[in-house]
Scaffold this motif. Structure first.
Motif, mmCIF file in Angstrom:
data_model
loop_
_atom_site.group_PDB
_atom_site.id
_atom_site.type_symbol
_atom_site.label_atom_id
_atom_site.label_comp_id
_atom_site.label_asym_id
_atom_site.label_seq_id
_atom_site.Cartn_x
_atom_site.Cartn_y
_atom_site.Cartn_z
ATOM 1 N N ILE A 1 3.289 17.241 36.143
ATOM 2 C CA ILE A 1 4.084 17.977 35.214
ATOM 3 C C ILE A 1 4.152 20.144 36.106
ATOM 4 C CG2 ILE A 1 5.396 19.755 33.397
ATOM 5 C CD1 ILE A 1 5.061 16.276 31.391
ATOM 6 N N VAL A 2 3.066 19.589 36.145
ATOM 7 C CA VAL A 2 2.853 21.169 36.504
ATOM 8 C C VAL A 2 3.642 20.875 38.573
ATOM 9 C CG1 VAL A 2 0.917 23.176 37.549
ATOM 10 C CG2 VAL A 2 0.981 21.838 35.617
ATOM 11 N N ASN A 3 3.753 19.887 39.068
ATOM 12 C CA ASN A 3 2.714 19.524 40.346
ATOM 13 C C ASN A 3 4.740 19.929 40.126
ATOM 14 O OD1 ASN A 3 0.172 20.220 41.324
ATOM 15 N ND2 ASN A 3 -0.149 18.233 40.612
ATOM 16 N N LEU A 4 5.424 19.218 39.638
ATOM 17 C CA LEU A 4 6.690 18.930 39.352
ATOM 18 C C LEU A 4 7.610 20.485 39.877
ATOM 19 C CD1 LEU A 4 7.762 15.999 36.908
ATOM 20 C CD2 LEU A 4 8.132 16.255 40.075
ATOM 21 N N ASN A 5 6.991 20.975 39.100
ATOM 22 C CA ASN A 5 6.826 23.218 39.349
ATOM 23 C C ASN A 5 9.237 23.004 38.490
ATOM 24 O OD1 ASN A 5 6.556 25.221 39.390
ATOM 25 N ND2 ASN A 5 7.894 25.239 40.883
ATOM 26 N N PRO A 6 8.745 22.664 36.792
ATOM 27 C CA PRO A 6 10.062 22.123 36.598
ATOM 28 C C PRO A 6 10.129 23.949 35.896
ATOM 29 C CG PRO A 6 8.933 21.144 35.389
ATOM 30 C CD PRO A 6 7.481 20.913 36.256
ATOM 31 N N ARG A 7 11.390 23.880 35.657
ATOM 32 C CA ARG A 7 12.386 25.923 35.561
ATOM 33 C C ARG A 7 11.481 25.736 34.038
ATOM 34 N NH1 ARG A 7 15.606 27.588 32.150
ATOM 35 N NH2 ARG A 7 17.159 26.233 33.191
ATOM 36 N N ARG A 8 11.553 24.771 32.859
ATOM 37 C CA ARG A 8 11.609 24.424 31.790
ATOM 38 C C ARG A 8 10.369 23.749 31.206
ATOM 39 N NH1 ARG A 8 16.640 25.249 28.224
ATOM 40 N NH2 ARG A 8 17.833 23.330 29.565
ATOM 41 N N VAL A 9 9.779 23.228 30.237
ATOM 42 C CA VAL A 9 10.133 21.834 29.561
ATOM 43 C C VAL A 9 10.648 22.563 27.976
ATOM 44 C CG1 VAL A 9 8.050 20.919 28.754
ATOM 45 C CG2 VAL A 9 7.299 21.719 31.329
ATOM 46 N N ILE A 10 10.869 20.593 27.208
ATOM 47 C CA ILE A 10 11.071 21.366 26.526
ATOM 48 C C ILE A 10 10.012 20.089 25.794
ATOM 49 C CG2 ILE A 10 13.169 21.203 24.479
ATOM 50 C CD1 ILE A 10 14.901 21.169 27.169
ATOM 51 N N PHE A 11 9.540 20.888 24.416
ATOM 52 C CA PHE A 11 8.705 20.114 23.583
ATOM 53 C C PHE A 11 9.661 19.374 22.380
ATOM 54 C CE2 PHE A 11 5.771 22.149 26.057
ATOM 55 C CZ PHE A 11 4.906 22.039 25.727
ATOM 56 N N ASN A 12 10.263 18.897 22.445
ATOM 57 C CA ASN A 12 10.866 17.978 21.122
ATOM 58 C C ASN A 12 10.183 17.839 19.895
ATOM 59 O OD1 ASN A 12 13.757 17.577 22.259
ATOM 60 N ND2 ASN A 12 12.448 16.798 23.804
ATOM 61 N N PRO A 13 10.759 17.472 18.826
ATOM 62 C CA PRO A 13 10.004 17.429 17.514
ATOM 63 C C PRO A 13 9.785 16.695 17.919
ATOM 64 C CG PRO A 13 12.511 18.183 16.657
ATOM 65 C CD PRO A 13 12.080 17.868 18.684
ATOM 66 N N GLY A 14 7.832 16.864 16.525
ATOM 67 C CA GLY A 14 6.732 16.051 17.086
ATOM 68 C C GLY A 14 6.437 15.604 18.755
ATOM 69 N N THR A 15 6.156 16.983 19.518
ATOM 70 C CA THR A 15 5.701 17.008 20.712
ATOM 71 C C THR A 15 5.010 18.022 20.620
ATOM 72 O OG1 THR A 15 7.395 17.765 22.505
ATOM 73 C CG2 THR A 15 7.411 15.004 21.953
ATOM 74 N N THR B 1 15.982 19.128 22.776
ATOM 75 C CA THR B 1 17.399 18.396 23.548
ATOM 76 C C THR B 1 18.592 18.666 22.596
ATOM 77 O OG1 THR B 1 15.362 18.258 24.888
ATOM 78 C CG2 THR B 1 17.674 17.299 25.530
ATOM 79 N N LEU B 2 18.953 17.391 22.032
ATOM 80 C CA LEU B 2 19.857 17.462 21.132
ATOM 81 C C LEU B 2 20.565 18.273 20.879
ATOM 82 C CD1 LEU B 2 18.666 13.993 19.867
ATOM 83 C CD2 LEU B 2 20.613 13.873 22.003
ATOM 84 N N VAL B 3 19.815 19.069 20.018
ATOM 85 C CA VAL B 3 20.717 20.270 19.408
ATOM 86 C C VAL B 3 21.556 21.199 20.628
ATOM 87 C CG1 VAL B 3 20.786 22.290 17.980
ATOM 88 C CG2 VAL B 3 19.615 20.393 16.876
#
Length: 121
Positions: A77-91, A112-114
């Motif tokens: 994930i770090v290597n993909l260098n996204p702008r952001r990471v979303i931690f959904n409930p439970g993650t 994400t759904l919300v």
């Protein structure tokens, strides 16, 4: 508005799973979606890959993996260098938050759904 390419990590073929619902909703909002999961298949025209792929221009990684299962994907994930990471409930994963902060990647503890439903995606 340009599409925000999203990687759904922990994608499921089961229609009652949140990751599956998220893929459907992202597609319906015309976002470019790629997905990685345990089983290959297709959800809303999005092929679920079972191997990590060096996708380009990922804006957002939305996680549907518990913290233990996330560990093997930290470096990826770090290597993909996204702008952001979303931690959904439970993650939620403070250890990973720290790694992302060190890599200057934004993180959000959200659903994400919300976010999509409320136009905050």
């Amino acid at each position: 508005m340009a599409s925000k390419k999203t990687l759904v990590l922990g994608a499921s073929l089961k229609s009652n799973r949140y990751s599956n619902l998220a893929i459907n909703k992202l597609v319906s909002f015309n976002h470019d979606v790629v997905a990685i999961g345990l089983r290959e298949g297709v959800v809303s025209g999005v092929k679920i890959e079972t191997d990590v792929i060096d996708f380009e221009y990922i804006d957002t990684v939305t996680l549907y993996l518990n913290p233990t299962r996330q560990e093997q994907y930290y470096k990826y994930i770090v290597n993909l260098n996204p702008r952001r990471v979303i931690f959904n409930p439970g993650t939620e994963n403070p250890e990973f938050y720290k790694i992302l902060r060190q890599a200057n990647i934004d993180m959000e503890v959200a659903c994400t759904l919300v976010l999509l439903s409320t136009n905050q995606y």
